[in-house]
Design a protein around this motif. Structure first.
Motif, PDB file in Angstrom:
ATOM      1  N   CYS A  97      12.553   9.630  -6.352  1.00 57.65           N
ATOM      2  CA  CYS A  97      12.314   9.907  -7.773  1.00 57.65           C
ATOM      3  C   CYS A  97      12.702   8.699  -8.626  1.00 57.65           C
ATOM      4  O   CYS A  97      13.860   8.261  -8.607  1.00 57.65           O
ATOM      5  CB  CYS A  97      13.117  11.128  -8.209  1.00 57.65           C
ATOM      6  N   GLY A  98      11.755   8.195  -9.385  1.00 52.75           N
ATOM      7  CA  GLY A  98      12.027   7.067 -10.271  1.00 52.75           C
ATOM      8  C   GLY A  98      13.045   7.400 -11.342  1.00 52.75           C
ATOM      9  O   GLY A  98      13.913   6.583 -11.667  1.00 52.75           O
ATOM     10  N   ALA A  99      12.969   8.594 -11.912  1.00 51.57           N
ATOM     11  CA  ALA A  99      13.927   8.989 -12.950  1.00 51.57           C
ATOM     12  C   ALA A  99      15.333   9.114 -12.378  1.00 51.57           C
ATOM     13  O   ALA A  99      16.313   8.772 -13.043  1.00 51.57           O
ATOM     14  CB  ALA A  99      13.497  10.295 -13.610  1.00 51.57           C
ATOM     15  N   ALA A 100      15.459   9.582 -11.133  1.00 56.26           N
ATOM     16  CA  ALA A 100      16.776   9.666 -10.507  1.00 56.26           C
ATOM     17  C   ALA A 100      17.355   8.267 -10.287  1.00 56.26           C
ATOM     18  O   ALA A 100      18.556   8.053 -10.445  1.00 56.26           O
ATOM     19  CB  ALA A 100      16.695  10.424  -9.186  1.00 56.26           C
ATOM     20  N   ALA A 101      16.493   7.305  -9.966  1.00 52.33           N
ATOM     21  CA  ALA A 101      16.955   5.923  -9.817  1.00 52.33           C
ATOM     22  C   ALA A 101      17.427   5.364 -11.155  1.00 52.33           C
ATOM     23  O   ALA A 101      18.418   4.628 -11.214  1.00 52.33           O
ATOM     24  CB  ALA A 101      15.849   5.054  -9.222  1.00 52.33           C
ATOM     25  N   VAL A 102      16.753   5.737 -12.236  1.00 48.84           N
ATOM     26  CA  VAL A 102      17.208   5.324 -13.569  1.00 48.84           C
ATOM     27  C   VAL A 102      18.577   5.938 -13.859  1.00 48.84           C
ATOM     28  O   VAL A 102      19.472   5.283 -14.385  1.00 48.84           O
ATOM     29  CB  VAL A 102      16.186   5.735 -14.659  1.00 48.84           C
ATOM     30  N   TYR A 104      20.904   7.199 -11.646  1.00 47.78           N
ATOM     31  CA  TYR A 104      22.004   6.976 -10.711  1.00 47.78           C
ATOM     32  C   TYR A 104      21.991   5.612 -10.026  1.00 47.78           C
ATOM     33  O   TYR A 104      22.855   5.338  -9.200  1.00 47.78           O
ATOM     34  CB  TYR A 104      22.012   8.081  -9.654  1.00 47.78           C
ATOM     35  N   GLY A 105      21.024   4.796 -10.328  1.00 47.58           N
ATOM     36  CA  GLY A 105      20.984   3.449  -9.781  1.00 47.58           C
ATOM     37  C   GLY A 105      20.005   3.284  -8.633  1.00 47.58           C
ATOM     38  O   GLY A 105      19.539   4.246  -8.029  1.00 47.58           O
ATOM     39  N   GLU A 106      19.710   2.032  -8.351  1.00 49.38           N
ATOM     40  CA  GLU A 106      18.718   1.686  -7.331  1.00 49.38           C
ATOM     41  C   GLU A 106      19.125   2.097  -5.918  1.00 49.38           C
ATOM     42  O   GLU A 106      18.286   2.157  -5.026  1.00 49.38           O
ATOM     43  CB  GLU A 106      18.417   0.188  -7.386  1.00 49.38           C
ATOM     44  N   ARG A 107      20.395   2.375  -5.719  1.00 51.20           N
ATOM     45  CA  ARG A 107      20.843   2.833  -4.403  1.00 51.20           C
ATOM     46  C   ARG A 107      20.120   4.118  -3.999  1.00 51.20           C
ATOM     47  O   ARG A 107      19.998   4.426  -2.803  1.00 51.20           O
ATOM     48  CB  ARG A 107      22.359   3.031  -4.439  1.00 51.20           C
ATOM     49  N   MET A 108      19.627   4.853  -4.980  1.00 51.36           N
ATOM     50  CA  MET A 108      18.873   6.083  -4.720  1.00 51.36           C
ATOM     51  C   MET A 108      17.629   5.808  -3.870  1.00 51.36           C
ATOM     52  O   MET A 108      17.161   6.680  -3.151  1.00 51.36           O
ATOM     53  CB  MET A 108      18.432   6.745  -6.029  1.00 51.36           C
ATOM     54  N   VAL A 109      17.104   4.601  -3.956  1.00 49.81           N
ATOM     55  CA  VAL A 109      15.850   4.255  -3.295  1.00 49.81           C
ATOM     56  C   VAL A 109      16.027   4.046  -1.796  1.00 49.81           C
ATOM     57  O   VAL A 109      15.140   4.400  -1.017  1.00 49.81           O
ATOM     58  CB  VAL A 109      15.233   2.996  -3.955  1.00 49.81           C
ATOM     59  N   PHE A 114      23.369   8.774   0.047  1.00 44.82           N
ATOM     60  CA  PHE A 114      23.739   8.680  -1.367  1.00 44.82           C
ATOM     61  C   PHE A 114      22.770   9.489  -2.229  1.00 44.82           C
ATOM     62  O   PHE A 114      23.189  10.228  -3.117  1.00 44.82           O
ATOM     63  CB  PHE A 114      23.730   7.206  -1.799  1.00 44.82           C
ATOM     64  N   GLU A 115      21.478   9.359  -1.935  1.00 44.67           N
ATOM     65  CA  GLU A 115      20.455  10.115  -2.668  1.00 44.67           C
ATOM     66  C   GLU A 115      20.714  11.617  -2.531  1.00 44.67           C
ATOM     67  O   GLU A 115      20.691  12.355  -3.518  1.00 44.67           O
ATOM     68  CB  GLU A 115      19.066   9.761  -2.143  1.00 44.67           C
ATOM     69  N   THR A 116      20.972  12.073  -1.324  1.00 46.56           N
ATOM     70  CA  THR A 116      21.238  13.496  -1.077  1.00 46.56           C
ATOM     71  C   THR A 116      22.460  13.955  -1.864  1.00 46.56           C
ATOM     72  O   THR A 116      22.438  15.018  -2.501  1.00 46.56           O
ATOM     73  CB  THR A 116      21.449  13.751   0.427  1.00 46.56           C
ATOM     74  N   GLU A 117      23.515  13.157  -1.833  1.00 40.93           N
ATOM     75  CA  GLU A 117      24.747  13.504  -2.547  1.00 40.93           C
ATOM     76  C   GLU A 117      24.497  13.610  -4.055  1.00 40.93           C
ATOM     77  O   GLU A 117      24.914  14.581  -4.690  1.00 40.93           O
ATOM     78  CB  GLU A 117      25.811  12.454  -2.262  1.00 40.93           C
ATOM     79  N   LYS A 118      23.837  12.621  -4.621  1.00 44.59           N
ATOM     80  CA  LYS A 118      23.602  12.610  -6.068  1.00 44.59           C
ATOM     81  C   LYS A 118      22.668  13.742  -6.489  1.00 44.59           C
ATOM     82  O   LYS A 118      22.908  14.411  -7.513  1.00 44.59           O
ATOM     83  CB  LYS A 118      23.037  11.265  -6.529  1.00 44.59           C
ATOM     84  N   LEU A 119      21.605  13.968  -5.735  1.00 48.22           N
ATOM     85  CA  LEU A 119      20.682  15.051  -6.072  1.00 48.22           C
ATOM     86  C   LEU A 119      21.379  16.408  -5.958  1.00 48.22           C
ATOM     87  O   LEU A 119      21.209  17.278  -6.820  1.00 48.22           O
ATOM     88  CB  LEU A 119      19.443  15.005  -5.178  1.00 48.22           C
ATOM     89  N   SER A 120      22.182  16.588  -4.909  1.00 49.78           N
ATOM     90  CA  SER A 120      22.911  17.849  -4.724  1.00 49.78           C
ATOM     91  C   SER A 120      23.914  18.068  -5.849  1.00 49.78           C
ATOM     92  O   SER A 120      24.026  19.182  -6.386  1.00 49.78           O
ATOM     93  CB  SER A 120      23.620  17.867  -3.368  1.00 49.78           C
ATOM     94  N   ASP A 121      24.645  17.016  -6.209  1.00 48.26           N
ATOM     95  CA  ASP A 121      25.601  17.125  -7.312  1.00 48.26           C
ATOM     96  C   ASP A 121      24.902  17.478  -8.619  1.00 48.26           C
ATOM     97  O   ASP A 121      25.393  18.317  -9.389  1.00 48.26           O
ATOM     98  CB  ASP A 121      26.382  15.817  -7.490  1.00 48.26           C
ATOM     99  N   ALA A 122      23.765  16.858  -8.871  1.00 52.52           N
ATOM    100  CA  ALA A 122      23.011  17.145 -10.100  1.00 52.52           C
ATOM    101  C   ALA A 122      22.542  18.596 -10.113  1.00 52.52           C
ATOM    102  O   ALA A 122      22.606  19.269 -11.150  1.00 52.52           O
ATOM    103  CB  ALA A 122      21.823  16.198 -10.233  1.00 52.52           C
ATOM    104  N   LEU A 123      22.104  19.095  -8.969  1.00 53.58           N
ATOM    105  CA  LEU A 123      21.653  20.489  -8.905  1.00 53.58           C
ATOM    106  C   LEU A 123      22.810  21.456  -9.132  1.00 53.58           C
ATOM    107  O   LEU A 123      22.651  22.472  -9.817  1.00 53.58           O
ATOM    108  CB  LEU A 123      20.980  20.768  -7.564  1.00 53.58           C
ATOM    109  N   ARG A 124      23.956  21.140  -8.595  1.00 56.08           N
ATOM    110  CA  ARG A 124      25.127  22.004  -8.812  1.00 56.08           C
ATOM    111  C   ARG A 124      25.546  21.990 -10.290  1.00 56.08           C
ATOM    112  O   ARG A 124      25.907  23.026 -10.850  1.00 56.08           O
ATOM    113  CB  ARG A 124      26.268  21.576  -7.899  1.00 56.08           C
ATOM    114  N   GLN A 125      25.492  20.814 -10.904  1.00 55.57           N
ATOM    115  CA  GLN A 125      25.806  20.712 -12.329  1.00 55.57           C
ATOM    116  C   GLN A 125      24.770  21.483 -13.156  1.00 55.57           C
ATOM    117  O   GLN A 125      25.121  22.204 -14.095  1.00 55.57           O
ATOM    118  CB  GLN A 125      25.837  19.247 -12.759  1.00 55.57           C
ATOM    119  N   PHE A 126      23.516  21.362 -12.792  1.00 56.75           N
ATOM    120  CA  PHE A 126      22.429  22.091 -13.440  1.00 56.75           C
ATOM    121  C   PHE A 126      22.686  23.595 -13.363  1.00 56.75           C
ATOM    122  O   PHE A 126      22.604  24.315 -14.358  1.00 56.75           O
ATOM    123  CB  PHE A 126      21.115  21.711 -12.752  1.00 56.75           C
ATOM    124  N   ARG A 127      23.028  24.075 -12.171  1.00 52.84           N
ATOM    125  CA  ARG A 127      23.296  25.507 -11.976  1.00 52.84           C
ATOM    126  C   ARG A 127      24.493  25.960 -12.809  1.00 52.84           C
ATOM    127  O   ARG A 127      24.469  27.012 -13.439  1.00 52.84           O
ATOM    128  CB  ARG A 127      23.551  25.798 -10.490  1.00 52.84           C
TER     129      ARG A 127
END
Length: 154
Positions: A97-102, A104-109, A114-127
């Motif tokens: 996701c390009g927006a996720a890279a914006v 959380y940084g290019e490491r997402m790519v 790291f991508e899994t961790e950041k996406l999971s954390d964002a989903l938990r925060q969203f919930r």
């Protein structure tokens, strides 16, 4: 516009109300819209869901670079609950996701863990944020891979 306005005036029930089961919060990325719709239909919500599509989807709502979007997303949720009587929100993020890279940084790519961790954390925060705003809603979350498979995040 005139015809649409006339249709709303003639059939006001079409413009509001109704009982729908869920709200799908997903990304604007065209590579994932079909998969998101297939996922929610497979969960029994075909034609029983409203949608909020926003760049980065749940990430685009909770990530700091997109903080200006939060009120819009919250207002959209509130009106969806009011008009459509939803009982569930399904939040789907996706890989690459390009927006996720914006956010959380290019490491997402190039760092799957790291991508899994950041996406999971964002989903938990969203919930958690939705739970504070609309505590009666059930919130389901998942990460969609490039092949359309969704991994549920609890």
């Amino acid at each position: 516009a005139g015809f649409a306005g006339a249709m709303v005036a003639a059939f006001p029930a079409l413009a509001a109300g109704g009982k729908y089961e869920a709200m799908l919060v997903n990304c604007i990325d065209p590579r994932f819209t079909t998969g998101s719709f297939a996922y929610i239909a497979g969960r029994g919500f075909k034609d029983l869901n409203s949608q909020l599509e926003i760049a980065g989807r749940p990430n685009g709502i909770v990530a700091d670079p997109f903080s200006d979007w939060r009120d819009t997303a919250r207002d959209n949720l509130d009106i969806t609950v009011k008009l459509h009587s939803i009982t569930r929100v399904v939040g789907i993020v996706h890989r690459d996701c390009g927006a996720a890279a914006v956010a959380y940084g290019e490491r997402m790519v190039d760092d799957f863990g790291f991508e899994t961790e950041k996406l999971s954390d964002a989903l938990r925060q969203f919930r958690a944020e939705l739970g504070k705003r609309q505590p009666k809603l059930t919130v389901d979350t998942g990460i969609m891979s490039l092949d359309g498979v969704v991994t549920v995040v609890t």
